[in-house]
Design a protein around this motif. Sequence first.
Motif, PDB file in Angstrom:
ATOM      1  N   SER A 156       0.629  -0.947  12.769  1.00 55.61           N
ATOM      2  CA  SER A 156      -0.618  -1.700  12.617  1.00 55.61           C
ATOM      3  C   SER A 156      -1.808  -0.936  13.155  1.00 55.61           C
ATOM      4  O   SER A 156      -1.739  -0.407  14.261  1.00 55.61           O
ATOM      5  N   PRO A 157      -2.944  -0.888  12.420  1.00 56.53           N
ATOM      6  CA  PRO A 157      -3.177  -1.422  11.081  1.00 56.53           C
ATOM      7  C   PRO A 157      -2.727  -0.499   9.965  1.00 56.53           C
ATOM      8  O   PRO A 157      -3.035  -0.759   8.805  1.00 56.53           O
ATOM      9  N   GLY A 158      -2.045   0.567  10.258  1.00 50.56           N
ATOM     10  CA  GLY A 158      -1.385   1.356   9.234  1.00 50.56           C
ATOM     11  C   GLY A 158      -2.251   2.275   8.404  1.00 50.56           C
ATOM     12  O   GLY A 158      -1.929   2.557   7.249  1.00 50.56           O
ATOM     13  N   ILE A 159      -3.319   2.756   8.961  1.00 49.36           N
ATOM     14  CA  ILE A 159      -4.169   3.705   8.241  1.00 49.36           C
ATOM     15  C   ILE A 159      -3.831   5.113   8.698  1.00 49.36           C
ATOM     16  O   ILE A 159      -4.154   5.511   9.829  1.00 49.36           O
ATOM     17  N   GLY A 160      -3.179   5.850   7.824  1.00 46.79           N
ATOM     18  CA  GLY A 160      -2.828   7.224   8.142  1.00 46.79           C
ATOM     19  C   GLY A 160      -3.943   8.181   7.787  1.00 46.79           C
ATOM     20  O   GLY A 160      -4.925   7.814   7.118  1.00 46.79           O
ATOM     21  N   LEU A 161      -3.773   9.426   8.217  1.00 43.05           N
ATOM     22  CA  LEU A 161      -4.783  10.446   7.925  1.00 43.05           C
ATOM     23  C   LEU A 161      -4.986  10.597   6.422  1.00 43.05           C
ATOM     24  O   LEU A 161      -6.109  10.798   5.958  1.00 43.05           O
ATOM     25  N   GLY A 162      -3.894  10.468   5.660  1.00 45.70           N
ATOM     26  CA  GLY A 162      -4.014  10.619   4.214  1.00 45.70           C
ATOM     27  C   GLY A 162      -4.958   9.615   3.585  1.00 45.70           C
ATOM     28  O   GLY A 162      -5.557   9.887   2.528  1.00 45.70           O
ATOM     29  N   SER A 163      -5.121   8.468   4.222  1.00 47.98           N
ATOM     30  CA  SER A 163      -5.972   7.416   3.664  1.00 47.98           C
ATOM     31  C   SER A 163      -7.452   7.746   3.759  1.00 47.98           C
ATOM     32  O   SER A 163      -8.268   7.111   3.091  1.00 47.98           O
ATOM     33  N   ILE A 164      -7.809   8.691   4.627  1.00 41.63           N
ATOM     34  CA  ILE A 164      -9.235   9.028   4.735  1.00 41.63           C
ATOM     35  C   ILE A 164      -9.521  10.421   4.195  1.00 41.63           C
ATOM     36  O   ILE A 164     -10.610  10.955   4.380  1.00 41.63           O
ATOM     37  N   LEU A 165      -8.534  11.013   3.513  1.00 41.70           N
ATOM     38  CA  LEU A 165      -8.750  12.300   2.847  1.00 41.70           C
ATOM     39  C   LEU A 165      -9.053  12.069   1.373  1.00 41.70           C
ATOM     40  O   LEU A 165      -8.880  10.965   0.840  1.00 41.70           O
ATOM     41  N   THR A 166      -9.474  13.120   0.691  1.00 39.56           N
ATOM     42  CA  THR A 166      -9.709  13.011  -0.752  1.00 39.56           C
ATOM     43  C   THR A 166      -8.367  13.000  -1.480  1.00 39.56           C
ATOM     44  O   THR A 166      -7.327  13.379  -0.916  1.00 39.56           O
ATOM     45  N   SER A 167      -8.393  12.567  -2.738  1.00 41.45           N
ATOM     46  CA  SER A 167      -7.160  12.537  -3.526  1.00 41.45           C
ATOM     47  C   SER A 167      -6.536  13.917  -3.621  1.00 41.45           C
ATOM     48  O   SER A 167      -5.310  14.076  -3.524  1.00 41.45           O
TER      49      SER A 167
END
Length: 438
Positions: A337-348
Motif C-alpha cells: 500500500s498504496p502500491g505505486i512502483g517506480l515504473g508507474s512514474i516512468l514513461t511507457s
Amino acid sequence: MKRLTTTLFLLLGLAVSNCDQLGLNGLNPFEKEKKENDALALAFLALTGGAAPTKENFLKTYANIAEKNYSDAYTAAVSFQTKVNAFVANPTQTGLNELRIEWRKARVSYLQTEIFRFSNGPVDNKEVVFETISGESKEIEPLVNAWPLDESYNDYLVTNGIVSKAALLPANEQEEATADEPTEAAKHVSVGWHAIEYTLWGKDNATSNAVAAGQRPLADFVSNANFANRKTYLKSSTDLLVDHITILKKQWSSTDSNSYYYKFTKDADGKSLDSVLRGIAKFAYGEWGGERMSGAASGSQEEEHSCFSDNTKNDFYYDATGFENIFTGTYNGSSVSPGIGLGSILTSEEKTTTLKNISNAKLFCLNEFDEDPSLNQTCANGTISYRFDQVIVASAVGTTQHTIFTGTIQTSVKAIGKTIQAAAKRFGTTIEDSGLNL
C-alpha cells in the motif's frame, strides 16, 4: 522471468489474451508499440489498486517495501542466529550443513535490501544512523556486507583469539598492518555476511574444473587448532550481524515517529526522490553491474561476491528482485500500500525497456545448493545453468554461458542504471556519469 511474468504479464493476459484482443493485427510497428504500452499501463494500474501514480505515493510505497524487507531480513538473521547457537553448543556435520543452508536462505531477504544503498539512507549514511555498540561512529553497511575479504586476516583473528564482539568491531577493515598481521593489501573484514561465510565454508581452493564450494571440515569446530576460538568467532560475528540489521529495521519502522521512515516520507527538504534515483542508478551501474559483475567476469574466483559458498548466482538474482520490488511497487508478489512502483512514474518507453532489463538480469538458474541438492531449480534454456565458477574462468570466454552473463545480464543491469539516470532529468535531478560509478 518469474514474478514479473506471474504478475504484470499475467495481469496483462487477463485483460487481453492475444493480438486480436489487443487489436494489434494490421497495425504498423509504431501503432502496435503504443497499443502494447497502453495495455502495460493498465496492468500497472491493476497492481496499484487505483492509487494515483504520484511522487508522494511512490515514496510511500518505497518506504513500506523497505520496512517489510528489513523486517524479513531481521527475522531470517535471527533464525540463522538460533541455529548458530545450537551448533556452537553441539557441533555436528548435520548441524554444519543446516547452518550453510540457513545462511543461503537468510541472504535472500537481505540481498533484496541492497537496492536501498547509496540513497543517503540508514544503511550507508552515518549522518542518519551509525553503529554505537563500539562507542565509535561506524557506517552500517561495511559491518554487514563488506567484501572481498582477506582470508588470512580472518585466520589471524581466530589464531590470536580476537573473537569477541568487543574485539571484532574495531578489527573491521583495519588499514594499517602491524608486524604480526598480514600485510596483503586486501580488506580486513572481521564481521558481516562474508566473514561468516568464510567461517562456515573456508576458502574455495577448487580449480577451473570446480564442482564444489569451500570444504571447511567439521574438525575446525571440534578438534583442529583454535577450534574453540573459531566457534566463538562464529557466534560473535553472527550476534553482531543481528545487532546491525536490527538498527536498520528500526530506522525503517513506520511505528516509530523518530525513525528515518518518517523523515523520508515527509520529504520536508524535497530530496527523497532525488536520493532514491541516485541510489538506484549508482547501485545498478557502479556496484551490482559494475564492480561485482566486472570483477567476476575477470575470471578470478576471488572476485566472486560470495566466493566461499558459490552463492554468487543467488546474490545477483536477488539483487534483481530487490529492484523489481521497487519498480513494480510489490513485495513477495503482493502490492504494498498504496502500491505505486517506480515504473508507474516512468514513461511507457522507460517502463518497457526496464521490464526487459529486469527479466534479463534474472537469467540465473539457482542450482548450487551443494548441501541439499533437492533445493536446486530445474534450469531453463537461456539461463546461467553451469556452476558460476565454470562460467567466469578465462577458458569460458566465448561460450554461450559466458556470453549470457557478460553480453546479456551485465549489459542489462548497467542499462537499468543508465535508464534511471536519463529518467531522473524529468524530475529535476541531474546524475553525472561520475555519479554512476563507485
